[in-house]
Design an enzyme around this catalytic site. Sequence first.
Site, PDB file in Angstrom:
ATOM      1  N   LYS A 121      -4.729  -4.045  -3.278  1.00  0.00           N
ATOM      2  CA  LYS A 121      -4.187  -3.238  -3.530  1.00  0.00           C
ATOM      3  C   LYS A 121      -3.270  -3.974  -4.355  1.00  0.00           C
ATOM      4  O   LYS A 121      -2.812  -3.940  -6.193  1.00  0.00           O
ATOM      5  CB  LYS A 121      -2.892  -3.423  -3.028  1.00  0.00           C
ATOM      6  CG  LYS A 121      -1.672  -2.372  -2.991  1.00  0.00           C
ATOM      7  CD  LYS A 121      -0.759  -1.837  -1.812  1.00  0.00           C
ATOM      8  CE  LYS A 121       0.305  -2.982  -2.376  1.00  0.00           C
ATOM      9  NZ  LYS A 121       1.289  -2.724  -0.615  1.00  0.00           N
ATOM     10  N   ASP A 140      -0.880   2.544  -2.079  1.00  0.00           N
ATOM     11  CA  ASP A 140       0.450   1.999  -0.663  1.00  0.00           C
ATOM     12  C   ASP A 140       0.519   3.220   0.588  1.00  0.00           C
ATOM     13  O   ASP A 140       0.049   3.933   0.260  1.00  0.00           O
ATOM     14  CB  ASP A 140       1.544   1.363  -1.559  1.00  0.00           C
ATOM     15  CG  ASP A 140       2.454   2.895  -2.141  1.00  0.00           C
ATOM     16  OD1 ASP A 140       1.493   3.669  -2.604  1.00  0.00           O
ATOM     17  OD2 ASP A 140       3.750   2.813  -2.088  1.00  0.00           O
TER      18      ASP A 140
END
Length: 218
Positions: A121, A140
């Site tokens: 991420k 997220d």
Amino acid sequence: MTRNERADALVEVFAKVYPDAHCELDFKNPLELLVATILSAQSTDKRVNMVTPVLFKKYKTARAYAEAPQAVLEKEIHSTGFFRSKATSLRMMAADLVAKHGGKVPATMEELTALRGVGRKTANVVLGNAYSINVGVVVDTHVTRLSLRLGLTKHTDPVKIETDLMKLIPLEKWTLFSHWLIWHGRRRCFARNPDCAGCEVQHLCPSAFKVKTKKATG
């Protein structure tokens, strides 16, 4: 409406609703974004942006972070939460940059995720926003929640969600699409009490007006 048709329609609408969508972490170079993204874990962009001005002024290079005393760095980032592990991650990541990349932040997924303290991420955030390279989709909590509510995935695992989104969204829109979902999650599609009545994509959302709301108490 098929999942692909919904995804295409969402891209069209979100582009009009959020024409200025961007990463809301403040940064001026790849190193600053990498640091800010690590700090943003289990925190908010607003909180991180309150901490980083002083941090960025003091630590201008990867070597500076690598050589920072653990206790000092912990104190400086304390308000972002999980400060001990984050300080360790920053120092290890910076040490790897110095040892393997001459202090520069690499621009590939493989090299970024090989850095200690950097996951997929974080790497996606840096690649998409500091280098304008679309390798994947940032997933997220907002992207996870909205992808499920909008019927773009049935998964809760970030890797599987990312895979589904990459199949549905044009490559050149991967970074932007994550911004759109994050912005919408912060402004309309809240975890609790989503604003379905004011939502610009309610006509495309299979969850519209179906999410249980929580009444205020007291």
